[in-house]
Structures are given as C-alpha cells and as structure tokens.
Design a protein around this motif. Structure first.
Motif, PDB file in Angstrom:
ATOM      1  N   LEU A 119     -11.296  44.404   1.219  1.00  0.00           N
ATOM      2  CA  LEU A 119     -10.531  45.447   1.739  1.00  0.00           C
ATOM      3  C   LEU A 119     -11.576  46.508   1.865  1.00  0.00           C
ATOM      4  O   LEU A 119     -11.382  47.437   2.969  1.00  0.00           O
ATOM      5  CB  LEU A 119      -9.679  46.027   0.818  1.00  0.00           C
ATOM      6  N   LEU A 120     -12.559  46.969   1.048  1.00  0.00           N
ATOM      7  CA  LEU A 120     -13.400  47.773   1.054  1.00  0.00           C
ATOM      8  C   LEU A 120     -14.371  47.744   2.208  1.00  0.00           C
ATOM      9  O   LEU A 120     -14.898  48.640   2.748  1.00  0.00           O
ATOM     10  CB  LEU A 120     -14.213  48.250  -0.261  1.00  0.00           C
ATOM     11  N   ARG A 435     -29.734  29.022  11.028  1.00  0.00           N
ATOM     12  CA  ARG A 435     -30.116  30.541  10.411  1.00  0.00           C
ATOM     13  C   ARG A 435     -28.411  30.991   9.480  1.00  0.00           C
ATOM     14  O   ARG A 435     -27.649  31.105  10.506  1.00  0.00           O
ATOM     15  CB  ARG A 435     -30.546  31.395  11.329  1.00  0.00           C
ATOM     16  N   VAL A 436     -28.581  30.905   8.486  1.00  0.00           N
ATOM     17  CA  VAL A 436     -27.356  31.152   7.842  1.00  0.00           C
ATOM     18  C   VAL A 436     -27.521  32.490   6.975  1.00  0.00           C
ATOM     19  O   VAL A 436     -28.437  32.622   6.213  1.00  0.00           O
ATOM     20  CB  VAL A 436     -26.893  30.017   6.800  1.00  0.00           C
ATOM     21  N   ILE A 437     -26.531  33.399   7.038  1.00  0.00           N
ATOM     22  CA  ILE A 437     -26.399  34.606   6.306  1.00  0.00           C
ATOM     23  C   ILE A 437     -25.236  34.395   5.522  1.00  0.00           C
ATOM     24  O   ILE A 437     -23.998  34.213   6.097  1.00  0.00           O
ATOM     25  CB  ILE A 437     -26.259  36.146   7.214  1.00  0.00           C
ATOM     26  N   LEU A 438     -25.379  34.389   4.013  1.00  0.00           N
ATOM     27  CA  LEU A 438     -24.193  34.088   3.331  1.00  0.00           C
ATOM     28  C   LEU A 438     -23.666  35.450   2.749  1.00  0.00           C
ATOM     29  O   LEU A 438     -24.454  36.401   2.692  1.00  0.00           O
ATOM     30  CB  LEU A 438     -24.666  33.379   1.963  1.00  0.00           C
ATOM     31  N   SER A 439     -22.319  35.586   2.827  1.00  0.00           N
ATOM     32  CA  SER A 439     -21.598  36.782   2.474  1.00  0.00           C
ATOM     33  C   SER A 439     -20.649  36.629   1.257  1.00  0.00           C
ATOM     34  O   SER A 439     -19.726  35.668   1.276  1.00  0.00           O
ATOM     35  CB  SER A 439     -20.980  37.550   3.578  1.00  0.00           C
ATOM     36  N   SER A 440     -20.396  37.703   0.517  1.00  0.00           N
ATOM     37  CA  SER A 440     -19.526  37.251  -0.850  1.00  0.00           C
ATOM     38  C   SER A 440     -19.280  38.692  -1.273  1.00  0.00           C
ATOM     39  O   SER A 440     -20.080  39.847  -1.310  1.00  0.00           O
ATOM     40  CB  SER A 440     -20.098  36.291  -1.874  1.00  0.00           C
ATOM     41  N   LYS A 462     -20.807  42.299  -0.254  1.00  0.00           N
ATOM     42  CA  LYS A 462     -19.561  43.021   0.342  1.00  0.00           C
ATOM     43  C   LYS A 462     -19.260  44.137  -0.881  1.00  0.00           C
ATOM     44  O   LYS A 462     -19.622  43.751  -2.022  1.00  0.00           O
ATOM     45  CB  LYS A 462     -18.223  41.989   0.369  1.00  0.00           C
ATOM     46  N   PRO A 463     -18.780  45.108  -0.520  1.00  0.00           N
ATOM     47  CA  PRO A 463     -18.583  45.515   0.672  1.00  0.00           C
ATOM     48  C   PRO A 463     -19.973  46.147   1.276  1.00  0.00           C
ATOM     49  O   PRO A 463     -20.626  46.551   0.876  1.00  0.00           O
ATOM     50  CB  PRO A 463     -17.622  46.950   0.610  1.00  0.00           C
ATOM     51  N   TYR A 464     -19.860  45.760   2.840  1.00  0.00           N
ATOM     52  CA  TYR A 464     -21.059  46.308   3.676  1.00  0.00           C
ATOM     53  C   TYR A 464     -20.580  47.071   4.950  1.00  0.00           C
ATOM     54  O   TYR A 464     -19.444  47.121   5.064  1.00  0.00           O
ATOM     55  CB  TYR A 464     -21.554  45.121   4.122  1.00  0.00           C
ATOM     56  N   VAL A 465     -21.494  47.915   5.475  1.00  0.00           N
ATOM     57  CA  VAL A 465     -21.089  48.933   6.568  1.00  0.00           C
ATOM     58  C   VAL A 465     -22.032  48.385   7.612  1.00  0.00           C
ATOM     59  O   VAL A 465     -22.984  47.280   7.648  1.00  0.00           O
ATOM     60  CB  VAL A 465     -21.751  50.333   6.071  1.00  0.00           C
ATOM     61  N   PRO A 466     -21.669  48.728   8.771  1.00  0.00           N
ATOM     62  CA  PRO A 466     -22.188  48.311  10.246  1.00  0.00           C
ATOM     63  C   PRO A 466     -23.791  48.220   9.905  1.00  0.00           C
ATOM     64  O   PRO A 466     -24.367  47.165  10.514  1.00  0.00           O
ATOM     65  CB  PRO A 466     -21.956  49.246  11.214  1.00  0.00           C
ATOM     66  N   ASN A 467     -24.511  49.141   9.643  1.00  0.00           N
ATOM     67  CA  ASN A 467     -25.779  49.524   9.439  1.00  0.00           C
ATOM     68  C   ASN A 467     -26.367  48.289   8.884  1.00  0.00           C
ATOM     69  O   ASN A 467     -27.474  47.524   9.103  1.00  0.00           O
ATOM     70  CB  ASN A 467     -26.305  50.702   8.776  1.00  0.00           C
ATOM     71  N   GLU A 468     -25.770  47.666   7.952  1.00  0.00           N
ATOM     72  CA  GLU A 468     -26.386  46.762   6.881  1.00  0.00           C
ATOM     73  C   GLU A 468     -26.118  45.316   7.556  1.00  0.00           C
ATOM     74  O   GLU A 468     -26.966  44.599   7.482  1.00  0.00           O
ATOM     75  CB  GLU A 468     -25.563  46.780   5.517  1.00  0.00           C
ATOM     76  N   LEU A 469     -25.058  45.136   8.268  1.00  0.00           N
ATOM     77  CA  LEU A 469     -24.584  43.791   9.077  1.00  0.00           C
ATOM     78  C   LEU A 469     -25.698  43.845   9.948  1.00  0.00           C
ATOM     79  O   LEU A 469     -26.285  42.809  10.198  1.00  0.00           O
ATOM     80  CB  LEU A 469     -23.407  43.983   9.579  1.00  0.00           C
ATOM     81  N   ALA A 470     -25.990  44.921  10.719  1.00  0.00           N
ATOM     82  CA  ALA A 470     -26.836  44.801  11.947  1.00  0.00           C
ATOM     83  C   ALA A 470     -28.221  44.606  11.532  1.00  0.00           C
ATOM     84  O   ALA A 470     -28.948  43.928  12.246  1.00  0.00           O
ATOM     85  CB  ALA A 470     -26.737  46.252  12.828  1.00  0.00           C
ATOM     86  N   ARG A 471     -28.707  45.333  10.492  1.00  0.00           N
ATOM     87  CA  ARG A 471     -29.982  45.053  10.010  1.00  0.00           C
ATOM     88  C   ARG A 471     -30.471  43.821   9.318  1.00  0.00           C
ATOM     89  O   ARG A 471     -31.393  43.387   9.687  1.00  0.00           O
ATOM     90  CB  ARG A 471     -30.394  46.173   9.031  1.00  0.00           C
ATOM     91  N   THR A 472     -29.257  43.210   8.665  1.00  0.00           N
ATOM     92  CA  THR A 472     -29.671  42.175   8.104  1.00  0.00           C
ATOM     93  C   THR A 472     -29.684  40.887   9.314  1.00  0.00           C
ATOM     94  O   THR A 472     -30.746  39.836   9.193  1.00  0.00           O
ATOM     95  CB  THR A 472     -28.328  41.598   7.120  1.00  0.00           C
ATOM     96  N   LEU A 473     -28.647  40.882  10.225  1.00  0.00           N
ATOM     97  CA  LEU A 473     -28.663  39.903  11.300  1.00  0.00           C
ATOM     98  C   LEU A 473     -30.111  39.928  12.082  1.00  0.00           C
ATOM     99  O   LEU A 473     -30.517  38.854  12.230  1.00  0.00           O
ATOM    100  CB  LEU A 473     -27.499  40.176  12.168  1.00  0.00           C
ATOM    101  N   ARG A 474     -30.434  41.178  12.388  1.00  0.00           N
ATOM    102  CA  ARG A 474     -31.565  41.467  13.191  1.00  0.00           C
ATOM    103  C   ARG A 474     -32.861  40.802  12.450  1.00  0.00           C
ATOM    104  O   ARG A 474     -34.003  40.047  13.007  1.00  0.00           O
ATOM    105  CB  ARG A 474     -32.005  43.001  13.455  1.00  0.00           C
TER     106      ARG A 474
END
Length: 481
Positions: A119-120, A435-440, A462-474
């Motif tokens: 939820l967060l 290439r796998v990013i695991l999330s939990s 989790k919980p993550y924010v858009p900046n973290e998602l974008a940075r991790t993927l890039r």
C-alpha cells in the motif's frame, strides 16, 4: 510377724515393684524405665527378663524411629526434586508458549508489514508523481510534501512492526545520533510521567555512525521506557552522547575493541538491579516484570539491534541506586559515496532526464494491480515499453512469448500460483542471461537471499518511490552482460 515380714520383703515387695513398672510402661509407653531388682532369686531373674524385654522394645522403637525419620527425609528430598522438576517443566512450557506466541506474532506482523508495504508503495509513488507532474501552488506543494513525509514515517513504523517478530532488516546509513536522541526526547516529553526529569547534557559535536537509524530509534526508545518503568515515583533520566577513543592498552569492555566510537549512555536513578539480574538481562525471555506485563524480549531485541549494527552494549546497575546502559557504535569515516543521501529518501529531486529509457521493453510481474499501474505509468513516461503480468504463471507465459524483446524483468517475490523465486528459476532456464530485478516488502537480508547466486541483478525494496524504480532499472540495463 517375722514370717510375714520376710514374705513381704522376699515376695510381695518385688511383685509390687514389678507391677508399678508394668503399669508405668503400659500407661506412658515409656520403655526407658527399668524394674528394680531386689534379690538374685527367682523374682530377680523375672525382673532381669522383664528389663531385657524392655531393652529390646526400646531398641526396636529406636530402630523404627530411625527408619521413620529416614523415610521422611527421603520423602522430603523426593518431594523437593519433584517440585523442582515440576517448576522446571512449567518454566519450559511457559517459555515454549511464549516462543510459539512470538513466532505466530512474527508471522502475523510479517504478513501485515508486507501488505502495508504494498500500500505504501502505491501511496508514496503516486504522491511523488503528483508533486512532479501537476501544476501546484506553494500550499498544495507543502501538503503533498507533508503527505510524503508521513508515508515515509509509516514505512519506518512498518519496519518496527517487523521487529516485533524479530524479523528485522537492516538499512544502514551515515547519520548523527543526535537526530535519534532529539526525536526520542520529543516523544518522551509528551508521554512520560512529568515527575521524571529528562536530562540531555549540552550536546557536543559527535562523529557520524553507520547504522540503521530506525533500529537505533527503537533501541533507544525501548531503553528509555525501561528506565521509566524503574522509576514509578519519578526520578531523573539522562541521555548523553560523547566521542570515545580506545587504545589497545586500555581496559576494554566485553566485546569492545580499540578504535573510535560514539558512546550513547542512558542512565536512571530508579530501582536498579541485582548482579544476577544484570548478568541475564539480555537473555531472551528473561524478565523481572510481572506475568503478563512483559515477554522478556525487549532488551534481547536491543542487544540484537546493537550487535547487528556492529556495536556493543553493557549495563552497570546497583540495587536501589539505578542503572546505566552504554551503547558504543563505531565511528563512520565518511567518503564521497557515503556522503550522498540515499536516493529512496530524496523524493523531491526526481530527475527523469537522467533515468530515461530508449524504448527498451520491461516486463513487470506483480500481483498487486495498483503497483503494476504505478510502475507502468512511471516507466512509460521515461520512455520504456511495459508488458504486464498479473501473477507468476502469467509472467512465465509472457516471457516465453516476448523473450526476444524483453530487456529486463521486475519480479515480485510473493505472488499466488508461483512465487517469485520459482518464476526466477524458470526464467533462468529459458534464458541464463535474463536481467531480473527482485522486489519485496521484506529486505533481501531479512529473507537471507543470496542475490548473486540466484542470478538477480538488483533488489528493489518496497515501499519504493519512482526515483528509486527508475534508477534501479537504468543501472541494471546499463550493466554489461
């Protein structure tokens, strides 16, 4: 007359004397008395026989009494042993019940924390997008920022919830312990008994430490609450910080080593503790509180937190005079990498230009629809093509169909039908270079995941924010195969 006197002396008197002795023995059960022997004739022999019989009865009674006492002693000894065995069995049963209760509570806390983190993630992510994308006045911006700060605080509370079941995870960073002390003192001043004076000596500049600030907050709060309980009629609680340099030849505390440390001391002038209590104070399930008022895990958790953060904790206490708990954490030597604020906390400087995609296709495998939608919106705005899968089985199907164009997979760990680890194993069989990013909602450390061995290139907490998602993927896409 002479004949009568002789008969009386030789016959009647011995008979009367023997009769009196028999009556005394019969009445009082006193076998220690003896009949008086007046002559060596037949009456004398009768008296000797009677006295011998009394001696045998006395000896028999003495033997019976001795046997009775021995039996009583054996019964008492056996009863004491049984009482000890029963007490020990009762203690073990209570300990087992407490352990089972904590295990159940840990599972419950873990499930709640996982749902809260999902939820967060949605709340924090959408708040961040709202701040970035919408035209807003200063008042609206302030409201969104306050909401984000509240969401981050909720994230910290979720981590504390995990700690209840001893399923803590560690997120160390460089910080000043003054920040934690200030936050705890502010809470205590609003909630603690006003008869307890909180003393924080004039702050001095202390070194940074590299630890989990949320865990240290929890540890300090726990110690302060214990100090409060030790002063039911009021008293003084002192929280002090200082720098400590310990050389090799200095007398070290248990577990201490030479070096530079920041010392945090929490002292009170409450009831204090006996030496035996001090020796056992950090043992799990050990408590001096009444039944139902404490599980005996608070200080064990404090000890675990301190040691997990590479520190030491000791206690000095005297009955009736108070206690002092001393925590020492190693000084953090800051470098450029450490000086940077963690990206997941810098929600206001979301920089799409530095995280943009170039048309790469990303598969998002997530059973929570709102999190999938959030990830899709963020990634599409950054220039990625997004494929979605609603569970593990669906994720495998989509990957098999679109493997050639999928550049990376964002994979949730806990899903129905197939878990994230099961999906990961299948994807690696299909393509060892995937290439796998695991999330939990749990950290990799808390779940004891060996990410390199599993073939996972990154872990998104989790919980993550858009900046973290974008940075991790890039970062993952920029790594060479």
């Amino acid at each position: 007359f002479k004949i009568f006197s002789r008969l009386q002396r030789r016959i009647f008197n011995p008979i009367l004397q023997l009769a009196r002795t028999i009556s005394l023995v019969s009445k009082d059960k006193n076998y220690t008395v003896r009949a008086y022997k007046q002559a060596g004739d037949e009456f004398g022999e009768l008296t000797d026989g009677f006295n011998a019989m009394l001696g045998q009865i006395q000896q028999r009674d003495a033997s019976l009494e001795k046997a009775h006492l021995e039996l009583e002693h054996r019964m008492q000894d056996r009863t004491s042993k049984l009482e000890l065995e029963i007490a020990e069995r009762t203690r073990l049963e209570q300990q087992l019940l407490q352990s089972q209760k904590m295990e159940a509570l840990g599972q419950l806390a873990g499930g709640i924390a996982h749902d809260f983190n999902n939820l967060l993630t949605v709340i924090m992510g959408n708040l961040s997008l709202a701040r970035i994308q919408s035209d807003q006045d200063a008042k609206t911006a302030a409201l969104l920022q306050a909401a984000e700060q509240g969401a981050h605080r909720a994230s910290d509370l979720t981590r504390q919830l995990l700690a209840v079941g001893r399923r803590t995870f560690n997120m160390p960073k460089a910080f000043d312990l003054h920040e934690v002390v200030t936050e705890v003192v502010q809470i205590l001043k609003r909630t603690i008994d006003p008869r307890i004076v909180i003393d924080t000596p004039s702050p001095q500049v202390v070194w940074l430490v590299h630890a989990d600030s949320g865990q240290m907050f929890q540890a300090l709060m726990n110690l302060c609450v214990n100090a409060r309980d030790a002063m039911p009629d009021g008293g003084r609680l002192q929280i002090a910080l200082e720098n400590v340099t310990r050389k090799v030849h200095d007398n070290p505390a248990v577990g201490a080593s030479p070096g530079c440390f920041v010392r945090l001391s929490i002292s009170d002038n409450g009831m204090g503790m006996e030496p035996d209590t001090c020796r056992r104070i950090f043992e799990p399930f050990f408590t001096t509180k009444e039944v139902g008022k404490g599980l005996g895990l608070g200080l064990a958790m404090v000890y675990g937190i301190v040691t997990q953060n590479k520190g030491t904790i000791t206690v000095d206490s005297q009955l009736g005079q108070g206690s002092c708990f001393t925590i020492e954490l190693p000084r953090h030597i800051e470098n450029k990498a450490d000086a940077a604020v963690p990206a997941e906390l810098v929600v206001e400087n979301y920089e799409p230009s530095s995280r943009e995609g170039t048309g790469e296709t990303v598969l998002v495998v997530e059973d929570e629809e709102q999190i999938r939608n959030l990830a899709r919106r963020v990634l599409e705005q950054l220039g990625y093509v997004v494929l979605e899968a609603v569970d593990g089985v669906h994720g495998i199907t989509v990957y098999q169909e679109e493997q050639q164009r999928i550049a990376a997979v964002i994979l949730d760990l806990t899903m129905p039908k197939k878990s994230g680890l099961e999906v990961l194993a299948t994807l690696r069989r299909l393509n060892p270079a995937v290439r796998v990013i695991l999330s939990s909602g749990y950290s990799a450390a808390a779940q004891k995941l060996d990410l390199p061995r599993l073939g996972v290139m990154a872990f998104l907490q989790k919980p993550y924010v858009p900046n973290e998602l974008a940075r991790t993927l890039r970062n993952v896409l920029d790594q060479t195969s």
